[in-house]
Motif scaffolding. Structure first.
Motif, short mmCIF file in Angstrom:
data_model
loop_
_atom_site.label_atom_id
_atom_site.label_comp_id
_atom_site.label_asym_id
_atom_site.label_seq_id
_atom_site.Cartn_x
_atom_site.Cartn_y
_atom_site.Cartn_z
N TRP A 52 -7.31 8.78 1.96
CA TRP A 52 -6.86 7.39 1.88
C TRP A 52 -5.62 7.21 2.74
O TRP A 52 -4.80 8.14 2.88
CB TRP A 52 -6.54 7.02 0.44
CG TRP A 52 -7.69 7.09 -0.50
CD1 TRP A 52 -8.97 7.49 -0.21
CD2 TRP A 52 -7.67 6.78 -1.90
NE1 TRP A 52 -9.75 7.44 -1.33
CE2 TRP A 52 -8.99 7.00 -2.38
CE3 TRP A 52 -6.70 6.32 -2.77
CZ2 TRP A 52 -9.34 6.79 -3.71
CZ3 TRP A 52 -7.04 6.10 -4.09
CH2 TRP A 52 -8.34 6.34 -4.56
N PRO A 53 -5.43 6.03 3.31
CA PRO A 53 -4.22 5.78 4.11
C PRO A 53 -2.95 6.05 3.30
O PRO A 53 -2.86 5.67 2.13
CB PRO A 53 -4.34 4.30 4.47
CG PRO A 53 -5.80 4.02 4.40
CD PRO A 53 -6.34 4.88 3.30
N ARG A 54 -2.03 6.77 3.91
CA ARG A 54 -0.70 7.05 3.34
C ARG A 54 -0.72 8.07 2.21
O ARG A 54 0.30 8.32 1.58
CB ARG A 54 -0.02 5.75 2.85
CG ARG A 54 -0.04 4.61 3.86
CD ARG A 54 0.31 3.29 3.21
NE ARG A 54 0.18 2.17 4.12
CZ ARG A 54 -0.96 1.52 4.35
NH1 ARG A 54 -2.07 1.91 3.75
NH2 ARG A 54 -0.99 0.49 5.18
N LEU A 55 -1.88 8.67 1.93
CA LEU A 55 -1.99 9.62 0.81
C LEU A 55 -2.55 10.97 1.26
O LEU A 55 -3.30 11.62 0.53
CB LEU A 55 -2.88 9.03 -0.29
CG LEU A 55 -2.34 7.82 -1.03
CD1 LEU A 55 -3.37 7.28 -2.01
CD2 LEU A 55 -1.04 8.13 -1.76
N GLU B 285 4.10 -2.09 3.45
CA GLU B 285 4.22 -0.62 3.36
C GLU B 285 5.21 -0.23 2.27
O GLU B 285 6.32 -0.77 2.19
CB GLU B 285 4.69 -0.06 4.70
CG GLU B 285 3.70 -0.22 5.84
CD GLU B 285 2.56 0.78 5.75
OE1 GLU B 285 2.72 1.79 5.03
OE2 GLU B 285 1.53 0.54 6.39
N ARG B 286 4.82 0.72 1.45
CA ARG B 286 5.75 1.30 0.49
C ARG B 286 6.58 2.39 1.17
O ARG B 286 6.22 2.89 2.23
CB ARG B 286 4.99 1.87 -0.71
CG ARG B 286 4.36 0.79 -1.57
CD ARG B 286 3.55 1.38 -2.71
NE ARG B 286 3.02 0.32 -3.56
CZ ARG B 286 3.63 -0.13 -4.65
NH1 ARG B 286 4.79 0.40 -5.04
NH2 ARG B 286 3.09 -1.10 -5.36
N GLU C 192 -0.98 -6.23 4.50
CA GLU C 192 -0.57 -5.05 3.75
C GLU C 192 0.87 -4.70 4.05
O GLU C 192 1.22 -4.39 5.19
CB GLU C 192 -1.48 -3.86 4.10
CG GLU C 192 -2.93 -4.07 3.73
CD GLU C 192 -3.78 -2.87 4.09
OE1 GLU C 192 -3.27 -1.95 4.77
OE2 GLU C 192 -4.96 -2.84 3.69
N ALA D 299 8.43 6.23 1.42
CA ALA D 299 7.82 7.56 1.38
C ALA D 299 7.60 8.05 -0.05
O ALA D 299 6.66 8.81 -0.31
CB ALA D 299 8.69 8.54 2.15
N THR E 268 -0.54 5.84 -7.55
CA THR E 268 0.71 6.61 -7.52
C THR E 268 1.33 6.81 -8.90
O THR E 268 2.10 7.75 -9.10
CB THR E 268 1.74 5.92 -6.62
OG1 THR E 268 2.15 4.67 -7.23
CG2 THR E 268 1.16 5.65 -5.23
N PHE F 52 6.76 6.12 -2.41
CA PHE F 52 5.83 5.12 -2.94
C PHE F 52 6.52 4.00 -3.71
O PHE F 52 5.85 3.17 -4.33
CB PHE F 52 4.75 5.76 -3.83
CG PHE F 52 3.91 6.78 -3.12
CD1 PHE F 52 3.40 6.53 -1.86
CD2 PHE F 52 3.65 8.00 -3.70
CE1 PHE F 52 2.62 7.47 -1.20
CE2 PHE F 52 2.87 8.95 -3.04
CZ PHE F 52 2.36 8.68 -1.79
N GLU G 225 0.81 -1.22 0.00
CA GLU G 225 0.00 0.00 0.00
C GLU G 225 0.84 1.27 0.00
O GLU G 225 1.93 1.28 0.58
CB GLU G 225 -0.91 -0.01 1.23
CG GLU G 225 -1.78 -1.25 1.34
CD GLU G 225 -2.79 -1.37 0.22
OE1 GLU G 225 -3.21 -0.32 -0.33
OE2 GLU G 225 -3.18 -2.50 -0.11
N PRO G 226 0.33 2.35 -0.63
CA PRO G 226 -0.95 2.44 -1.30
C PRO G 226 -0.93 1.80 -2.68
O PRO G 226 0.07 1.88 -3.40
CB PRO G 226 -1.19 3.95 -1.41
CG PRO G 226 0.19 4.52 -1.48
CD PRO G 226 1.04 3.65 -0.61
#
Length: 365
Positions: free
Chosen positions: A332-335, A136-137, A134, A139, A169, A141, A115-116
């Protein structure tokens, strides 16, 4: 005779694991310029419309369609220089993904995403009853190799999704990252290439009978056929044959099969449109970069961006007020504060840039 009573006080609940879930939604607002759903900004060629109309006029409506979609699969296989037995077609790439997950995920199995990324991967996986993990990407992305190893080692997922170019992204995964997944994963690797024609490389060359890898594609973007809902995958023949166990009979109607087959006669038109959209993508990215906006590199037909000095949701509303609709990703999470704009026609892109500049000027004065 007494009429049976009708009970209005009973609500039948969905499965426990679905109660907290929401469906997939994209805001639909009445505006002059709609750049929020990554569709093609132009319709198919006139020749395509005429050819489809002619063949549809001869459809035997009282008969079921070809259950195996033989002619369509053969045409797709010829385009990609593979065996038709390596092709599976369905109602949009989302049904392709659903069919994969019905066959290879489900209760007691694990699906991994990073994600994302495209929200429907996790959504469909959960609907099938699978457990979603999930990763994690970074920073920027990008996909962290150590995070890939962590997810594989900790969860040994039955299915791993990788979207390239990634949505929302726009990032194109490098070949070495796909190869890392293939080297490490013991389950199925699904590379979602809905926007592949806009990128500089594809995982198609990695598909073989010896690898648990499939690549999914769609007709919705470069083929200007979002209204048809047609998608497909390329994978090992043994995997395609297993999908027949879960797909509904006669799931792909006759009109869709005709439209998909005839669209492939217009590859030249498609390639020309891709080049035009890539040029426009560069133009709007450069223009936004001059507006104090963080613009993320994209290999797709959209651009993710983050205003530096304004709230993303407020910018989205300012664009709507100026009759331009983009995708609000800010919640959205992380965005946080991120918005995504589809590359449109030159006139649509001009309208977007003008509205964006006016909105930012108002918010930062």
């Amino acid at each position: 005779m007494r009429s049976p009573s009708i009970r209005c006080d009973v609500v039948i609940q969905v499965r426990d694991d679905l109660r907290a879930m929401d469906g997939y939604h994209s805001a639909q607002v009445d505006v002059d310029v709609r750049l929020n759903t990554n569709e093609s900004p132009v319709p198919p060629p006139d020749g395509f419309r005429d050819a489809v109309a002619a063949e549809v006029s001869r459809v035997e409506w009282h008969r079921y369609p070809d259950r195996a979609a033989t002619a369509l699969r053969a045409a797709i296989a010829e385009m990609h220089d593979v065996d038709p037995a390596q092709i599976f077609v369905a109602n949009g790439s989302n049904e392709v993904l659903q069919t994969i997950l019905l066959a290879y995920a489900g209760p007691g199995r694990t699906v991994a995403t990073f994600e994302p990324t495209y929200q429907m991967h996790a959504q469909i996986a959960r609907v099938t009853g699978a457990t979603v993990v999930e990763g994690e990407r970074a920073a920027d992305f990008s996909l962290d190799p150590d995070e890939v190893d962590r997810i594989i080692d900790a969860h040994d997922p039955h299915v791993v999704f990788l979207t390239s170019p990634n949505n929302p992204t726009g990032l194109v995964e490098p070949p070495e990252r796909v190869q890392q997944l293939l080297d490490r994963a013991t389950g199925l690797v699904v590379v979602d290439e809905a926007y592949a024609q806009f990128a500089d490389w594809s995982a198609l060359d990695l598909v073989s009978e010896e690898r648990p890898l499939v690549v999914t594609r769609t007709f919705s973007k470069t083929w200007s056929m979002a209204g048809a809902r047609l998608g497909y995958l390329i994978g090992p023949t043994w995997l395609v044959s297993e999908l027949e166990k879960v797909v509904l009979p006669y799931h792909l109607d006759a009109v869709k099969q005709i439209a998909g087959r005839l669209a492939l006669r217009y590859i030249g038109d498609m390639n020309e449109r891709v080049q035009q959209l890539v040029a426009e993508r560069s133009r709007i990215s450069d223009a936004m970069g001059a507006m104090a906006i963080d613009v993320f590199p994209s290999g797709a037909n959209f651009v993710l961006f983050r205003p530096q000095a304004a709230d993303g949701k407020t910018v989205w509303q300012g664009l709507v007020d100026r009759s331009v609709l983009v995708r609000d990703c800010s919640s959205w999470p992380r965005l946080a504060n991120c918005l995504r704009v589809t590359v449109g026609t030159p006139a649509e892109n001009d309208a977007f840039l003008t509205a964006l500049d006016a909105t930012l000027s108002t918010l930062t004065d």
